[in-house]
Design a protein around this motif. Structure first.
Motif, PDB file in Angstrom:
ATOM      1  N   ILE A 160      -4.142   5.184  16.446  1.00  0.00           N
ATOM      2  CA  ILE A 160      -4.192   5.647  15.062  1.00  0.00           C
ATOM      3  C   ILE A 160      -5.114   6.860  14.960  1.00  0.00           C
ATOM      4  CG2 ILE A 160      -4.984   5.007  12.743  1.00  0.00           C
ATOM      5  CD1 ILE A 160      -4.068   2.151  13.359  1.00  0.00           C
ATOM      6  N   VAL A 161      -4.696   7.861  14.179  1.00  0.00           N
ATOM      7  CA  VAL A 161      -5.527   9.042  13.926  1.00  0.00           C
ATOM      8  C   VAL A 161      -6.730   8.607  13.099  1.00  0.00           C
ATOM      9  CG1 VAL A 161      -5.618  11.305  12.806  1.00  0.00           C
ATOM     10  CG2 VAL A 161      -3.542  10.596  14.010  1.00  0.00           C
ATOM     11  N   ARG A 162      -7.927   9.000  13.569  1.00  0.00           N
ATOM     12  CA  ARG A 162      -9.173   8.597  12.905  1.00  0.00           C
ATOM     13  C   ARG A 162     -10.024   9.814  12.563  1.00  0.00           C
ATOM     14  NH1 ARG A 162      -9.970   3.151  13.179  1.00  0.00           N
ATOM     15  NH2 ARG A 162      -8.521   2.032  14.518  1.00  0.00           N
ATOM     16  N   ASP A 163     -10.859   9.648  11.525  1.00  0.00           N
ATOM     17  CA  ASP A 163     -11.761  10.734  11.147  1.00  0.00           C
ATOM     18  C   ASP A 163     -13.023  10.693  12.016  1.00  0.00           C
ATOM     19  OD1 ASP A 163     -13.464   8.746  10.125  1.00  0.00           O
ATOM     20  OD2 ASP A 163     -12.994   9.185   8.033  1.00  0.00           O
ATOM     21  N   ARG A 164     -13.998  11.530  11.701  1.00  0.00           N
ATOM     22  CA  ARG A 164     -15.203  11.630  12.532  1.00  0.00           C
ATOM     23  C   ARG A 164     -16.068  10.380  12.465  1.00  0.00           C
ATOM     24  NH1 ARG A 164     -19.680  13.955   9.422  1.00  0.00           N
ATOM     25  NH2 ARG A 164     -18.940  14.290   7.303  1.00  0.00           N
ATOM     26  N   HIS A 165     -15.779   9.482  11.506  1.00  0.00           N
ATOM     27  CA  HIS A 165     -16.509   8.217  11.392  1.00  0.00           C
ATOM     28  C   HIS A 165     -15.711   7.057  11.996  1.00  0.00           C
ATOM     29  CE1 HIS A 165     -19.342  10.272   8.812  1.00  0.00           C
ATOM     30  NE2 HIS A 165     -18.352  10.666   8.034  1.00  0.00           N
ATOM     31  N   SER A 166     -14.631   7.389  12.696  1.00  0.00           N
ATOM     32  CA  SER A 166     -13.737   6.417  13.337  1.00  0.00           C
ATOM     33  C   SER A 166     -12.929   5.583  12.353  1.00  0.00           C
ATOM     34  CB  SER A 166     -14.497   5.482  14.286  1.00  0.00           C
ATOM     35  OG  SER A 166     -15.031   6.240  15.346  1.00  0.00           O
ATOM     36  N   PRO A 210      -9.551   5.081   9.967  1.00  0.00           N
ATOM     37  CA  PRO A 210      -8.176   5.605   9.938  1.00  0.00           C
ATOM     38  C   PRO A 210      -8.016   6.644   8.831  1.00  0.00           C
ATOM     39  CG  PRO A 210      -8.155   3.219  10.097  1.00  0.00           C
ATOM     40  CD  PRO A 210      -9.583   3.626   9.823  1.00  0.00           C
ATOM     41  N   VAL A 211      -7.342   7.742   9.149  1.00  0.00           N
ATOM     42  CA  VAL A 211      -7.072   8.792   8.171  1.00  0.00           C
ATOM     43  C   VAL A 211      -5.849   8.379   7.367  1.00  0.00           C
ATOM     44  CG1 VAL A 211      -6.443  11.221   7.864  1.00  0.00           C
ATOM     45  CG2 VAL A 211      -8.067  10.561   9.658  1.00  0.00           C
ATOM     46  N   HIS A 212      -6.022   8.256   6.047  1.00  0.00           N
ATOM     47  CA  HIS A 212      -4.923   7.853   5.162  1.00  0.00           C
ATOM     48  C   HIS A 212      -4.231   9.087   4.596  1.00  0.00           C
ATOM     49  CE1 HIS A 212      -6.810   3.666   4.165  1.00  0.00           C
ATOM     50  NE2 HIS A 212      -6.594   3.849   5.450  1.00  0.00           N
ATOM     51  N   ARG A 213      -2.939   8.958   4.369  1.00  0.00           N
ATOM     52  CA  ARG A 213      -2.180   9.977   3.635  1.00  0.00           C
ATOM     53  C   ARG A 213      -1.180   9.248   2.756  1.00  0.00           C
ATOM     54  NH1 ARG A 213       3.069  10.775   5.421  1.00  0.00           N
ATOM     55  NH2 ARG A 213       3.489  10.122   7.549  1.00  0.00           N
ATOM     56  N   THR A 214      -0.750   9.907   1.694  1.00  0.00           N
ATOM     57  CA  THR A 214       0.225   9.303   0.801  1.00  0.00           C
ATOM     58  C   THR A 214       1.490   8.987   1.578  1.00  0.00           C
ATOM     59  OG1 THR A 214      -0.665  10.545  -1.054  1.00  0.00           O
ATOM     60  CG2 THR A 214       1.550   9.656  -1.320  1.00  0.00           C
ATOM     61  N   ALA A 215       1.998   7.784   1.386  1.00  0.00           N
ATOM     62  CA  ALA A 215       3.222   7.372   2.077  1.00  0.00           C
ATOM     63  C   ALA A 215       4.436   7.893   1.324  1.00  0.00           C
ATOM     64  CB  ALA A 215       3.285   5.854   2.171  1.00  0.00           C
ATOM     65  N   THR A 216       5.335   8.518   2.055  1.00  0.00           N
ATOM     66  CA  THR A 216       6.595   8.950   1.460  1.00  0.00           C
ATOM     67  C   THR A 216       7.728   8.527   2.380  1.00  0.00           C
ATOM     68  OG1 THR A 216       6.604  11.121   2.516  1.00  0.00           O
ATOM     69  CG2 THR A 216       5.514  10.963   0.367  1.00  0.00           C
ATOM     70  N   LEU A 235       0.835  -1.194   0.000  1.00  0.00           N
ATOM     71  CA  LEU A 235       0.000   0.000   0.000  1.00  0.00           C
ATOM     72  C   LEU A 235       0.873   1.249   0.000  1.00  0.00           C
ATOM     73  CD1 LEU A 235      -2.650  -1.123   2.653  1.00  0.00           C
ATOM     74  CD2 LEU A 235      -2.775  -1.326   0.154  1.00  0.00           C
ATOM     75  N   ALA A 236       0.521   2.172  -0.884  1.00  0.00           N
ATOM     76  CA  ALA A 236       1.291   3.413  -1.010  1.00  0.00           C
ATOM     77  C   ALA A 236       0.685   4.527  -0.164  1.00  0.00           C
ATOM     78  CB  ALA A 236       1.368   3.837  -2.470  1.00  0.00           C
ATOM     79  N   HIS A 237      -0.002   4.151   0.900  1.00  0.00           N
ATOM     80  CA  HIS A 237      -0.497   5.147   1.844  1.00  0.00           C
ATOM     81  C   HIS A 237      -0.162   4.676   3.254  1.00  0.00           C
ATOM     82  CE1 HIS A 237      -4.008   2.368   1.716  1.00  0.00           C
ATOM     83  NE2 HIS A 237      -4.058   2.636   3.011  1.00  0.00           N
ATOM     84  N   THR A 238      -0.331   5.571   4.194  1.00  0.00           N
ATOM     85  CA  THR A 238      -0.032   5.242   5.579  1.00  0.00           C
ATOM     86  C   THR A 238      -1.038   5.941   6.480  1.00  0.00           C
ATOM     87  OG1 THR A 238       1.728   5.107   7.232  1.00  0.00           O
ATOM     88  CG2 THR A 238       1.608   7.151   5.950  1.00  0.00           C
ATOM     89  N   VAL A 239      -0.901   5.731   7.746  1.00  0.00           N
ATOM     90  CA  VAL A 239      -1.733   6.403   8.735  1.00  0.00           C
ATOM     91  C   VAL A 239      -0.804   7.047   9.758  1.00  0.00           C
ATOM     92  CG1 VAL A 239      -3.716   4.872   8.453  1.00  0.00           C
ATOM     93  CG2 VAL A 239      -1.954   4.286  10.107  1.00  0.00           C
ATOM     94  N   ASP A 240      -1.283   8.091  10.392  1.00  0.00           N
ATOM     95  CA  ASP A 240      -0.509   8.741  11.445  1.00  0.00           C
ATOM     96  C   ASP A 240      -0.953   8.213  12.802  1.00  0.00           C
ATOM     97  OD1 ASP A 240       1.210  10.398   9.926  1.00  0.00           O
ATOM     98  OD2 ASP A 240      -0.438  11.787   9.578  1.00  0.00           O
ATOM     99  N   VAL A 241      -0.095   8.397  13.786  1.00  0.00           N
ATOM    100  CA  VAL A 241      -0.356   7.904  15.131  1.00  0.00           C
ATOM    101  C   VAL A 241      -0.390   9.078  16.096  1.00  0.00           C
ATOM    102  CG1 VAL A 241       0.508   6.374  16.951  1.00  0.00           C
ATOM    103  CG2 VAL A 241       0.784   5.731  14.562  1.00  0.00           C
ATOM    104  N   ASN A 242      -1.355   9.084  17.001  1.00  0.00           N
ATOM    105  CA  ASN A 242      -1.446  10.108  18.039  1.00  0.00           C
ATOM    106  C   ASN A 242      -0.318   9.925  19.056  1.00  0.00           C
ATOM    107  OD1 ASN A 242      -3.972  11.395  17.230  1.00  0.00           O
ATOM    108  ND2 ASN A 242      -4.923   9.439  17.751  1.00  0.00           N
ATOM    109  N   THR A 243      -0.117  10.904  19.910  1.00  0.00           N
ATOM    110  CA  THR A 243       0.939  10.826  20.922  1.00  0.00           C
ATOM    111  C   THR A 243       0.732   9.670  21.889  1.00  0.00           C
ATOM    112  OG1 THR A 243      -0.247  12.439  22.279  1.00  0.00           O
ATOM    113  CG2 THR A 243       1.487  13.288  20.830  1.00  0.00           C
ATOM    114  N   ASP A 244      -0.519   9.193  22.030  1.00  0.00           N
ATOM    115  CA  ASP A 244      -0.776   8.060  22.926  1.00  0.00           C
ATOM    116  C   ASP A 244      -0.628   6.712  22.222  1.00  0.00           C
ATOM    117  OD1 ASP A 244      -3.022   7.937  21.327  1.00  0.00           O
ATOM    118  OD2 ASP A 244      -4.459   8.141  22.974  1.00  0.00           O
ATOM    119  N   GLY A 245      -0.206   6.733  20.938  1.00  0.00           N
ATOM    120  CA  GLY A 245       0.019   5.492  20.206  1.00  0.00           C
ATOM    121  C   GLY A 245      -1.170   4.989  19.418  1.00  0.00           C
TER     122      GLY A 245
END
Length: 120
Positions: free
Chosen positions: A33-39, A41-47, A21-31
């Motif tokens: 996964i960052v999620r949108d309002r529908h719970s 995972p928020v995807h972003r292009t992986a670099t 997969l050429a995308h990834t997810v970010d992690v909050n400071t508590d470990g």
């Protein structure tokens, strides 16, 4: 940290096939996964550097120096070597960059719009 290079960051098992997969997810400071309002995972292009994803190379508590280079080039380019030298020894490289070939530019710091200026 190598950045801005397409980098596989996640794998997905689809039956008996592993998909890159050429995308990834970010992690909050508590470990978590960052999620949108529908719970979801928020995807972003992986670099990254083409091998190591940027978020895997970014160590907490250490200032990152992003360089738009691929994995193999990072250990060989002057910019990366200068950064590592500076971090380890706090010594600047000898001379000014670019002087070996006599390349440089001299221009005024400020010029009014429409005003002519001399550049060497």
């Amino acid at each position: 940290i190598g950045v801005e290079q397409p980098t596989i960051s996640l794998l997905r098992l689809n039956g008996s096939v592993v998909e890159e997969l050429a995308h990834t997810v970010d992690v909050n400071t508590d470990g978590t996964i960052v999620r949108d309002r529908h719970s979801l995972p928020v995807h972003r292009t992986a670099t990254g550097d083409g091998t190591v994803p940027d978020h895997s190379a970014d160590l907490s508590g250490i200032a990152a120096q992003p360089l738009a280079q691929q994995h193999g080039a990072l250990a060989q380019i002057d910019e990366a070597i200068s950064v590592v030298r500076w971090i380890l020894t706090r010594k600047r490289p000898g001379g000014r960059l670019g002087t070996e070939w006599g390349i440089g530019i001299s221009a005024p710091d400020v010029v009014e719009a429409g005003e002519e200026c001399h550049i060497e």
